[in-house]
Design an enzyme around this catalytic site. Structure first.
Site, PDB file in Angstrom:
ATOM      1  N   LYS A 188      71.932  34.824  56.324  1.00  0.00           N
ATOM      2  CA  LYS A 188      71.931  33.365  56.443  1.00  0.00           C
ATOM      3  C   LYS A 188      71.508  32.696  55.138  1.00  0.00           C
ATOM      4  O   LYS A 188      70.445  32.993  54.597  1.00  0.00           O
ATOM      5  CB  LYS A 188      70.979  32.947  57.580  1.00  0.00           C
ATOM      6  N   CYS A 382      31.814  51.176  41.361  1.00  0.00           N
ATOM      7  CA  CYS A 382      30.889  50.031  41.386  1.00  0.00           C
ATOM      8  C   CYS A 382      29.927  50.154  42.575  1.00  0.00           C
ATOM      9  O   CYS A 382      29.030  50.973  42.523  1.00  0.00           O
ATOM     10  CB  CYS A 382      31.672  48.729  41.361  1.00  0.00           C
ATOM     11  N   HIS A 508      35.002  49.276  36.671  1.00  0.00           N
ATOM     12  CA  HIS A 508      36.217  49.321  37.507  1.00  0.00           C
ATOM     13  C   HIS A 508      37.377  49.926  36.717  1.00  0.00           C
ATOM     14  O   HIS A 508      38.150  49.186  36.104  1.00  0.00           O
ATOM     15  CB  HIS A 508      36.597  47.907  37.962  1.00  0.00           C
ATOM     16  N   GLU A 510      40.072  51.008  37.728  1.00  0.00           N
ATOM     17  CA  GLU A 510      41.375  50.612  38.294  1.00  0.00           C
ATOM     18  C   GLU A 510      41.973  49.401  37.580  1.00  0.00           C
ATOM     19  O   GLU A 510      43.180  49.182  37.646  1.00  0.00           O
ATOM     20  CB  GLU A 510      41.242  50.335  39.801  1.00  0.00           C
TER      21      GLU A 510
HETATM   22  N1  GLN Z   1      27.599  44.276  44.813  1.00  0.00           N
HETATM   23  C1  GLN Z   1      27.427  45.142  43.716  1.00  0.00           C
HETATM   24  C2  GLN Z   1      26.900  44.416  42.483  1.00  0.00           C
HETATM   25  O1  GLN Z   1      26.988  43.231  42.388  1.00  0.00           O
HETATM   26  C3  GLN Z   1      28.706  45.870  43.384  1.00  0.00           C
HETATM   27  C4  GLN Z   1      29.803  44.973  42.941  1.00  0.00           C
HETATM   28  C5  GLN Z   1      31.161  45.620  42.966  1.00  0.00           C
HETATM   29  O2  GLN Z   1      31.374  46.614  43.652  1.00  0.00           O
HETATM   30  N2  GLN Z   1      32.126  45.034  42.271  1.00  0.00           N
HETATM   31  O3  GLN Z   1      26.396  45.051  41.595  1.00  0.00           O
END
Ligand code: GLN
Length: 549
Positions: A188, A382, A508, A510
């Site tokens: 469509k 983290c 992090h 990732e």
């Molecule tokens: N809450 C935790 C801190 O502030 C870990 C933060 C997170 O996992 N990004 O250190």
């Protein structure tokens, strides 16, 4: 002078504007052009940093420490180049700038209005990256769907730029949906027609229509869309559902999206697209040799977008290891010491996810204990790393009440506590330890083997840290800090040397994984999971053989 491509969306949200923008950018980059992508978001938050992941998915952090929309993650993963604060602007940030100027008296007594003051600021931001001289093309994705009240000023800014800049400097791609009605066995086109009509009413006419569809469009449908939406037939692009987002650049190449844009922008100097590395990656991704199953322990698992970069990093690492990485989401709130072995049995590795706040914490700690004691590969990111530290303090160091002061302000053993510089901060937005910081790795550690170097830089987003006054106790009992910040001594990596694979990182990893440069820690972790899987299969096979003899 840079040229500008704007990408708008119609009919419905979630059509994948970010992926289309990233795929087009990839093709132009593969032809030798320098491209960047930015995202303009119509919401009022100054940035997505204060948004709950349930609202808007993951918050992507750039090298320069900007908390941004998760689409910037796609841009970096596709292009293998960094974005920055300048690549993500929200309505909130636009208004904040204009209101600050007004308070400064910069408008000299004028009435400050949406047109021209807000639209001028939007246009300034739209052109900013193009003016750095670094890019041939700037692609701007406009968040939201055409027809939304809040995206109107952005569309108006595009209209003005189309009028102000030379014709060959600006173009608009509109992404729409061509639904297939099963009952009628028909595609469509009406929603697309309406969407283009709505966009045209604002004075913006699209040069290209990218049509998301489950079925091939065919020439008749393309002609119909072209005729009723007033675009060239070659500019009606079929965007079939793909098995992976990483296939979309190749689909767009087949549809000649890049060539149509180059023609409209009158760019004549470009090469044949070099996508060799991309194709090798895609091939390995589509034809894996085996499978590993990773448990993702988190509390936002209902929403896939909450852990977007982690999931994509697993895809990259899977391709390198030539395995399919199957993710099993395990809700940390429902893990207890009674059910943990039942919930985690059969997995090949455990990733404890980042997060904030107390909900689901105890389940994460129980999961870490299971991985530590069973020899299952463990990777904590983290908050996941912080949980590994707490678990070790409680169960190995004999501190049953050890905790993070984030969850328990009065714990007798604050093995994770708030960073000193964070203690005076009261405001929430953009105030964490954000962005890239260096980390020095201990030679001979697992992290060293994985990275192959001792000086790395990774991105951060946290307020709490490993409490170094406990470090000696941890190290004496087998948990080592194998990565620290060279300036402050902040613990960035912890490991358990006797374990097959046990690593926690305060940063992090990732956020820096791309198709061309998969994050080493994910590659190493998936490799360890593969080994664990092979070993447990051979143990099972051995047991079966013994039973049969
Ligand atoms: N809450 C935790 C801190 O502030 C870990 C933060 C997170 O996992 N990004 O250190």
């Amino acid at each position: 002078m840079a040229k500008y491509i704007f990408v708008t969306g119609g009919v419905t949200s979630s059509l994948g504007k970010g992926i289309i923008a990233a795929s087009l950018a990839k093709l132009l980059q593969a032809r030798g052009l320098s491209v960047t992508i930015q995202k303009l978001d119509p919401y009022i938050n100054v940035d997505p940093g204060t948004l709950n992941p349930y609202e808007h998915g993951e918050c992507f952090v750039t090298e320069d420490g900007a908390e941004t929309d998760l689409d910037l993650g796609h841009y970096e993963r596709f292009l293998n180049t960094y974005t920055s604060q300048a690549n993500n602007v929200t309505t909130g940030r636009i208004y904040q700038t204009v209101i600050n100027k007004e308070r400064n008296g910069d408008f000299l007594g004028k009435t400050v209005q949406v047109v021209p003051h807000i639209t001028d600021e939007i246009k300034r931001r739209m052109l900013l990256l193009g003016k750095t001289g670094k890019f041939d093309i700037v692609i701007t994705e406009i968040g939201g769907t055409v027809g939304d009240i809040e995206s109107l000023p952005f569309i108006e800014a595009v209209r003005q730029l189309q009028w102000e800049l030379p014709e060959e400097s600006v173009m608009v791609i509109h992404l729409t949906l061509v639904p297939y009605l099963k009952a009628a066995k028909e595609l469509k086109t009406k929603p697309t027609q309406h969407s283009v009509k709505m966009l045209s009413e604002t004075g913006v006419h699209p040069d290209v229509l990218v049509c998301r569809t489950e079925e091939p469009l065919g020439n008749d449908i393309k002609r119909k869309i072209a005729l009723f939406c007033n675009v060239k037939q070659e500019a009606v692009i079929e965007a079939m559902d793909a098995s992976t987002i990483y296939e979309v650049p190749l689909l767009m190449l087949r549809e000649k999206l890049d060539l149509i844009c180059l023609k409209k922008l009158k760019i004549t100097q470009y090469g044949e697209p070099n996508l060799d590395k991309w194709k090798v990656y895609l091939d390995k991704l589509k034809y894996p040799k085996s499978k590993v199953t990773i448990g993702l322990i988190g509390k936002y698992i209902e929403l896939q977008d909450a852990y977007k970069s982690i999931l994509e990093s697993f895809i990259h690492a899977g391709s390198v290891n030539e395995v399919k990485v199957q993710i099993v989401n395990v809700h940390s709130e429902f893990i207890t010491s009674e059910n943990v072995s039942e919930k985690l049995d059969g997995l090949d590795g455990l990733l404890v996810a980042p997060g904030f706040g107390v909900r689901g914490i105890e389940g994460k700690i129980v999961a870490v204990q299971y991985a530590r004691e069973s020899g299952m590969p463990f990777f904590g990111i983290c908050l996941g790393m912080q949980m590994a530290v707490i678990e070790f303090a409680r169960n190995v160091l004999g501190m049953p009440k050890a905790h993070s002061t984030e969850m328990d302000a009065h714990t007798p053993d604050p093995v994770i506590n708030m960073m000193e510089e964070q203690k005076k901060i009261k405001m929430m937005g953009g105030t964490m330890r954000l962005g890239a910081y260096p980390c020095e790795i201990t030679e001979g550690s697992l992290a060293h083997a994985i990275y192959g170097e001792t000086n790395i830089s990774e991105r951060h987003r946290h307020r709490y840290e490993f409490n170094s006054s406990y470090l000696d106790q941890f190290e004496a009992n087998g948990m080592k800090a194998t990565g620290v910040n060279p300036e402050t001594g902040l613990v960035e990596i912890i490991e358990l040397p006797g374990h097959p694979f046990f690593i926690g990182v305060q940063y992090h990893p990732e956020l820096k994984s791309t198709v061309e440069k998969p994050a080493p820690l994910f590659v190493g972790f998936v490799g360890a999971a593969k080994e664990f899987n092979e070993k447990s299969h051979s143990i099972k096979a051995g047991a079966l053989r013994d039973a049969l003899i």
